[in-house]
Motif scaffolding. Structure first.
Motif, PDB file in Angstrom:
ATOM      1  N   ALA A 269      39.137  46.080  38.437  1.00 46.54           N
ATOM      2  CA  ALA A 269      37.879  45.834  37.739  1.00 46.54           C
ATOM      3  C   ALA A 269      37.424  44.387  37.898  1.00 46.54           C
ATOM      4  O   ALA A 269      36.225  44.111  37.986  1.00 46.54           O
ATOM      5  CB  ALA A 269      38.032  46.175  36.256  1.00 46.54           C
ATOM      6  N   SER A 270      38.378  43.459  37.951  1.00 44.74           N
ATOM      7  CA  SER A 270      38.030  42.032  37.990  1.00 44.74           C
ATOM      8  C   SER A 270      37.829  41.510  39.403  1.00 44.74           C
ATOM      9  O   SER A 270      36.947  40.679  39.638  1.00 44.74           O
ATOM     10  CB  SER A 270      39.123  41.208  37.302  1.00 44.74           C
ATOM     11  N   PHE A 271      38.649  41.975  40.344  1.00 41.75           N
ATOM     12  CA  PHE A 271      38.636  41.389  41.689  1.00 41.75           C
ATOM     13  C   PHE A 271      38.235  42.372  42.780  1.00 41.75           C
ATOM     14  O   PHE A 271      38.070  41.973  43.929  1.00 41.75           O
ATOM     15  CB  PHE A 271      40.022  40.813  42.018  1.00 41.75           C
ATOM     16  N   GLY A 272      38.112  43.657  42.440  1.00 44.11           N
ATOM     17  CA  GLY A 272      37.723  44.645  43.437  1.00 44.11           C
ATOM     18  C   GLY A 272      38.910  45.386  44.027  1.00 44.11           C
ATOM     19  O   GLY A 272      40.061  44.946  43.915  1.00 44.11           O
ATOM     20  N   TYR A 273      38.619  46.509  44.674  1.00 47.41           N
ATOM     21  CA  TYR A 273      39.681  47.364  45.198  1.00 47.41           C
ATOM     22  C   TYR A 273      40.390  46.757  46.407  1.00 47.41           C
ATOM     23  O   TYR A 273      41.561  47.048  46.642  1.00 47.41           O
ATOM     24  CB  TYR A 273      39.111  48.739  45.558  1.00 47.41           C
ATOM     25  N   ASP A 274      39.718  45.918  47.165  1.00 46.46           N
ATOM     26  CA  ASP A 274      40.386  45.272  48.301  1.00 46.46           C
ATOM     27  C   ASP A 274      41.541  44.397  47.821  1.00 46.46           C
ATOM     28  O   ASP A 274      42.639  44.415  48.401  1.00 46.46           O
ATOM     29  CB  ASP A 274      39.387  44.429  49.104  1.00 46.46           C
ATOM     30  N   THR A 275      41.289  43.640  46.764  1.00 46.81           N
ATOM     31  CA  THR A 275      42.358  42.812  46.194  1.00 46.81           C
ATOM     32  C   THR A 275      43.456  43.685  45.610  1.00 46.81           C
ATOM     33  O   THR A 275      44.651  43.411  45.787  1.00 46.81           O
ATOM     34  CB  THR A 275      41.791  41.884  45.109  1.00 46.81           C
ATOM     35  N   GLY A 276      43.065  44.752  44.912  1.00 50.51           N
ATOM     36  CA  GLY A 276      44.060  45.661  44.359  1.00 50.51           C
ATOM     37  C   GLY A 276      44.941  46.259  45.436  1.00 50.51           C
ATOM     38  O   GLY A 276      46.168  46.335  45.288  1.00 50.51           O
ATOM     39  N   ASN A 277      44.337  46.686  46.532  1.00 47.29           N
ATOM     40  CA  ASN A 277      45.115  47.261  47.639  1.00 47.29           C
ATOM     41  C   ASN A 277      46.042  46.224  48.269  1.00 47.29           C
ATOM     42  O   ASN A 277      47.188  46.532  48.636  1.00 47.29           O
ATOM     43  CB  ASN A 277      44.175  47.827  48.699  1.00 47.29           C
ATOM     44  N   ALA A 278      45.546  45.004  48.406  1.00 48.55           N
ATOM     45  CA  ALA A 278      46.385  43.939  48.975  1.00 48.55           C
ATOM     46  C   ALA A 278      47.596  43.676  48.075  1.00 48.55           C
ATOM     47  O   ALA A 278      48.716  43.468  48.571  1.00 48.55           O
ATOM     48  CB  ALA A 278      45.565  42.661  49.155  1.00 48.55           C
ATOM     49  N   LEU A 279      47.389  43.706  46.770  1.00 48.50           N
ATOM     50  CA  LEU A 279      48.511  43.486  45.849  1.00 48.50           C
ATOM     51  C   LEU A 279      49.509  44.630  45.907  1.00 48.50           C
ATOM     52  O   LEU A 279      50.723  44.411  45.843  1.00 48.50           O
ATOM     53  CB  LEU A 279      47.989  43.327  44.422  1.00 48.50           C
ATOM     54  N   LEU A 280      49.018  45.863  46.042  1.00 46.21           N
ATOM     55  CA  LEU A 280      49.940  47.000  46.157  1.00 46.21           C
ATOM     56  C   LEU A 280      50.804  46.872  47.404  1.00 46.21           C
ATOM     57  O   LEU A 280      52.002  47.190  47.372  1.00 46.21           O
ATOM     58  CB  LEU A 280      49.147  48.305  46.188  1.00 46.21           C
TER      59      LEU A 280
ATOM     60  N   ASP B 159      44.014  38.017  31.088  1.00 45.87           N
ATOM     61  CA  ASP B 159      43.276  37.635  32.306  1.00 45.87           C
ATOM     62  C   ASP B 159      42.123  36.751  31.855  1.00 45.87           C
ATOM     63  O   ASP B 159      41.020  37.229  31.580  1.00 45.87           O
ATOM     64  CB  ASP B 159      42.782  38.890  33.022  1.00 45.87           C
ATOM     65  N   VAL B 160      42.392  35.477  31.755  1.00 43.20           N
ATOM     66  CA  VAL B 160      41.443  34.560  31.141  1.00 43.20           C
ATOM     67  C   VAL B 160      40.130  34.503  31.909  1.00 43.20           C
ATOM     68  O   VAL B 160      39.039  34.480  31.318  1.00 43.20           O
ATOM     69  CB  VAL B 160      42.068  33.152  31.018  1.00 43.20           C
ATOM     70  N   GLU B 161      40.214  34.479  33.253  1.00 47.22           N
ATOM     71  CA  GLU B 161      38.986  34.367  34.051  1.00 47.22           C
ATOM     72  C   GLU B 161      38.051  35.539  33.786  1.00 47.22           C
ATOM     73  O   GLU B 161      36.845  35.360  33.613  1.00 47.22           O
ATOM     74  CB  GLU B 161      39.335  34.276  35.536  1.00 47.22           C
ATOM     75  N   SER B 162      38.604  36.738  33.759  1.00 51.06           N
ATOM     76  CA  SER B 162      37.779  37.912  33.476  1.00 51.06           C
ATOM     77  C   SER B 162      37.274  37.883  32.044  1.00 51.06           C
ATOM     78  O   SER B 162      36.136  38.274  31.762  1.00 51.06           O
ATOM     79  CB  SER B 162      38.583  39.196  33.708  1.00 51.06           C
ATOM     80  N   ALA B 163      38.125  37.410  31.123  1.00 45.70           N
ATOM     81  CA  ALA B 163      37.736  37.351  29.712  1.00 45.70           C
ATOM     82  C   ALA B 163      36.548  36.416  29.514  1.00 45.70           C
ATOM     83  O   ALA B 163      35.613  36.724  28.760  1.00 45.70           O
ATOM     84  CB  ALA B 163      38.922  36.901  28.861  1.00 45.70           C
ATOM     85  N   VAL B 164      36.566  35.280  30.202  1.00 49.95           N
ATOM     86  CA  VAL B 164      35.456  34.330  30.081  1.00 49.95           C
ATOM     87  C   VAL B 164      34.148  34.981  30.506  1.00 49.95           C
ATOM     88  O   VAL B 164      33.115  34.868  29.832  1.00 49.95           O
ATOM     89  CB  VAL B 164      35.731  33.066  30.920  1.00 49.95           C
TER      90      VAL B 164
END
Length: 554
Positions: free
Chosen positions: A182-193, A441-446
């Motif tokens: 939700a915060s960084f997009g699915y590309d980032t999520g896939n890279a983390l997986l 997730d402070v950045e998203s919270a802001v």
């Protein structure tokens, strides 16, 4: 070229090149040299003389077979009888050409090369099909099907040998991973997986099977392990492996994982039962905050069955008008007049009776129903707030927002719709968000808080002091109200440390331009201490218990 004559090999090479077959070739005349040549390069074809001192075409064919290479083998010799040639072809020789018959040799080479190419294409297709069927396309790890097949094979192998199957199945579920997408997009999520898969694979023993079961879940199988202690060591390593950050474009991102453990044969005799029980244990970890491990226990199934039944009922609670709100006043420290109310959701279950939010809000978060439940609470609280406004009452209505709800971008749409449909002024709505939700997730919270503030609503930090706030982050968050957690208020009359903490929180809030609300005020003595410390508002049983809107004394 397998030939003992350098002159014959040179002539063959020249004649083939003259006929349009330029090539790179290597001449060998012994089994050792031929094996070395096959190991060093990917050859397209083998042309072999038959009758050589100490080495012949059939011996060369055996060398090729032992190499495991699929390379066409053609005998090109003038010293082999028809009977020997036919026998050799039964053994695996692809063709026999008399030495010097280049007009026939060239088309045969072309035919065999095309056949080899076709076989290679089939093998590649089969390999691709196997890759798609048994491996995860994102992480390149074995997939759910492959994991199940491996565990079942281990169980069957043990039974065939008359042994009791042993081993451990673990389910590793990443905590709150949806907020990454939700915060960084699915590309980032896939890279983390992918990074998670690589880190786990690098740290687990070779005999341990690691698979991606789907989504943000991974499976681990420890074959032949029978000791809980050994299983726990591996599970603890998995949990601790997430302490190091993951990197995406030089940004450090932190994840945690919940690990559920099921052991053969006590926790299941088939892979699907083991996986189900390991997932049940994982769910227990998640409900305790995640970032830990649990062994499966049989009592968990009964609790899971109860939760499933409760989830099914909750799906119909809104449409059946079983949810209702109660309101607890927030009073001013000076004068004790009511300045606002906190809306608290309750559930009038048709069979279990009245249920507090502790019983069903975590379930709503876990099942994805929090969006529907939260939208109803916001809408109903805003509607009641507008009714009070129409009566001339200046009351702020506070609504709790869960961590899952806060991480969803549609929260903005839900708040906007509640304000629009009710007609409540945005400044009269206060959204209460827990400290831990903001700090996850402070950045998203802001970004989310700024969007809410742009809509005109107020924001309160609930349960302040129980999480892990950083002052450097707190000053960046657009917050209006700090709610002091009741755990600090409870012992205000006798614990000087709590008094010091409360005074520090109130001073901090004042310096940042925020007002303070003390929760859980149950006595006049607590109220006096808080008033002396400069607290702005009180909330607690000393003033009023939560009650229906019509029962409030305003």
């Amino acid at each position: 070229m397998v030939d003992d004559s350098e002159d014959d090999a040179y002539l063959l090479r020249a004649e083939l090149a003259r006929r349009g077959l330029p090539m790179y070739c290597r001449r060998v005349d012994s089994a050792l040299d031929m094996a070395a040549a096959l190991a060093s390069d990917d050859w397209d074809i083998v042309l072999s003389d038959h009758d050589m001192p100490g080495f012949d075409a059939l011996a060369a064919l055996e060398v090729l077979k032992r190499s495991g290479r699929d390379v066409p083998f053609i005998i090109h010799s003038g010293r082999i009888s028809d009977r020997q040639a036919v026998s050799a072809m039964y053994d695996g020789v692809d063709d026999f050409i008399a030495k010097g018959d280049y007009e026939r040799l060239v088309p045969v080479i072309g035919r065999e090369l095309r056949g080899a190419l076709a076989r290679r294409a089939v093998r590649q297709a089969d390999s691709r099909i196997e890759q798609l069927a048994f491996f995860d396309g994102l992480s390149a790890l074995p997939n759910h099907q492959s994991f199940c097949a491996r565990v079942e094979a281990a169980i069957a192998h043990a039974r065939e040998r008359g042994r009791t199957p042993a081993g451990v199945v673990m389910v590793v579920d990443l905590d709150r991973f949806l907020r990454i997408n939700a915060s960084f997009g699915y590309d980032t999520g896939n890279a983390l997986l992918r990074q998670v898969g690589e880190r786990l694979r690098a740290g687990l023993a070779v005999e341990v099977m690691l698979a991606r079961l789907g989504g943000d879940k991974f499976g681990v199988f420890l074959p032949a392990v029978v000791e809980r202690g050994e299983a726990e060591l591996v599970a603890r390593w998995i949990v601790h492996s997430f302490e190091r950050p993951f990197l995406k474009q030089h940004i450090e991102l932190f994840l945690t994982a919940s690990v559920g453990i099921a052991m053969l044969p006590g926790d299941g005799r088939a892979v699907h039962e083991l996986l189900m029980n390991a997932e049940t244990a994982t769910g227990q970890v998640k409900r305790s905050g995640g970032n830990g491990l649990r062994f499966f226990e049989r009592t968990m199934n009964a609790a899971s069955a109860e939760r499933l039944a409760l989830e099914a009922d909750l799906r119909h609670a809104v449409e059946r008008s079983e949810l209702f709100l109660e309101y607890q006043p927030v009073v001013a420290a000076a004068g004790a007049d009511i300045r606002g109310v906190e809306a608290l959701v309750r559930w009038r279950h048709p069979h279990l009776g009245r249920l507090s939010p502790d019983r069903f809000i975590p379930l709503a978060d876990e099942s994805g129903l929090i969006g529907e439940v939260g939208a109803w609470v916001l809408g109903e609280a805003a509607r009641q707030g507008r009714l009070w406004a129409d009566q001339g009452l200046d009351l702020r209505v506070s609504v709790n927002v869960s961590a899952v709800q806060f991480s969803q971008p549609r929260l903005l749409e839900t708040v906007s719709r509640a304000l629009h449909d009710s007609g409540l002024a945005p400044a009269q709505l206060v959204l209460e968000i827990t400290e831990s939700s903001l700090m996850n997730d402070v950045e998203s919270a802001v970004g989310m808080l700024r969007a809410l503030k742009n809509m005109g609503v107020r924001v309160a930090v609930d349960d302040f002091g129980t999480g892990y706030s950083s002052l450097s982050y707190l000053k960046r968050l657009p917050i209006d109200i700090i709610k002091i957690d009741k755990s600090f208020v409870r012992d205000l009359g006798g614990d000087s440390r709590d008094v010091a903490i409360v005074r520090a929180i109130i001073a901090l809030a004042g310096s940042l331009g925020m007002s303070t609300v003390a929760e859980g005020v149950e006595s006049a003595a607590q109220a006096d201490v808080l008033r002396a410390a400069g607290c702005d508002f009180f909330q607690g049983f000393h003033f009023s218990r939560p009650c229906a809107a019509e029962a409030l004394v305003l």
